[in-house]
Write an enzyme that holds these catalytic residues in place. Sequence first.
Site, PDB file in Angstrom:
ATOM      1  N   TYR A   1      -3.288  -4.530   2.745  1.00  0.00           N
ATOM      2  CA  TYR A   1      -3.503  -3.184   2.801  1.00  0.00           C
ATOM      3  C   TYR A   1      -4.507  -2.639   3.740  1.00  0.00           C
ATOM      4  O   TYR A   1      -4.704  -1.480   3.501  1.00  0.00           O
ATOM      5  CB  TYR A   1      -4.456  -3.151   1.304  1.00  0.00           C
ATOM      6  CG  TYR A   1      -5.796  -4.391   1.393  1.00  0.00           C
ATOM      7  CD1 TYR A   1      -6.758  -3.887   1.998  1.00  0.00           C
ATOM      8  CD2 TYR A   1      -5.442  -5.460   0.888  1.00  0.00           C
ATOM      9  CE1 TYR A   1      -7.638  -4.702   2.112  1.00  0.00           C
ATOM     10  CE2 TYR A   1      -6.710  -6.430   0.888  1.00  0.00           C
ATOM     11  CZ  TYR A   1      -7.692  -5.974   1.528  1.00  0.00           C
ATOM     12  OH  TYR A   1      -8.896  -7.018   1.608  1.00  0.00           O
TER      13      TYR A   1
ATOM     14  N   GLU B   1       2.719  19.079  -4.563  1.00  0.00           N
ATOM     15  CA  GLU B   1       2.982  17.766  -4.689  1.00  0.00           C
ATOM     16  C   GLU B   1       2.243  17.348  -5.999  1.00  0.00           C
ATOM     17  O   GLU B   1       2.465  16.084  -6.539  1.00  0.00           O
ATOM     18  CB  GLU B   1       3.175  16.710  -3.951  1.00  0.00           C
ATOM     19  CG  GLU B   1       4.271  17.194  -2.744  1.00  0.00           C
ATOM     20  CD  GLU B   1       5.579  17.398  -3.218  1.00  0.00           C
ATOM     21  OE1 GLU B   1       5.854  16.927  -4.157  1.00  0.00           O
ATOM     22  OE2 GLU B   1       6.420  17.898  -2.360  1.00  0.00           O
TER      23      GLU B   1
END
Length: 285
Positions: free
Chosen positions: A7, A210
């Site tokens: 990550y 979005e």
Amino acid sequence: MERVFVYGTLRKNERNHHLLKDCKCMAEQAWIYGTLYDTYNNYPTMTLHENDKVYGEIYEVSKSQLNQLDLLEDYVPGRKNNLYERVFRKVYTDIGEEEVFVYICNRPELLQEEVPYGDWKLYRMLKNPHQTVSYLAYGSCMDDDRFKLAKVDHYFNKVIGVGVLQGYSMKYLYSAQDGGRADILEDGGETEGILYELPFEAISYLFKREGFYSKCYRPTFVTVKADGKLHEDVLTFHVYEKKEESAPPIHYATEILRGSKGRVSEGYFKKLQLDLKRLGVEIDI
């Protein structure tokens, strides 16, 4: 072979990714329940937490490669003062879930600042406003009518070309009140779109459009081929909570076909039409 969720600096195009250069990427769009932190040492760490998500990638690694990752993360099995602990946890992808290894924080002093939205790449991008951003539009943003209406069309006047995104299919997996909206699904397919070079100021418009802050779509970063070149860390958007595919409304489907006609390949344009027809939407463009 083992699988590991990464990550931070081990992700694609990050400074320690070379340790995974010979490893197979099993999923670019993966997440785990946890909270991400900036350590202020130019790398992140995370804790497990049921209410937050951390985004990253899954790789298949050999025993020797896993040992190299243990060395990087200062992890020794059974040692009490490890920098990170390596644990086995459930990680989620576009096509399912699986148990993989993940490195989590073992030193509370590393938890300096919580990283908003749980994405190290996004966090780093937003801290660098003096940059241009490559952006792939694969849905209604291929059409510029709403850009003009919002008076932001000047942000979108630099088109790099038709972008090809390998490994993803475009489907209508976001459920709005009047029907489906476009999404990319990491399932081994192929999606075409319009690749733009944007000023940093355009990002705020895209985030609002979005529904990023309301968790409709999240920003993500992909590799796109355009004009015979690979473009790394291209911004695009990925639905947070995917639903069963559903037919988009006529006005939305029209934007997609109008924005893609004569720009994407003829074969891909026909596929867009056939996909809409399969969902019961037929438009003459």
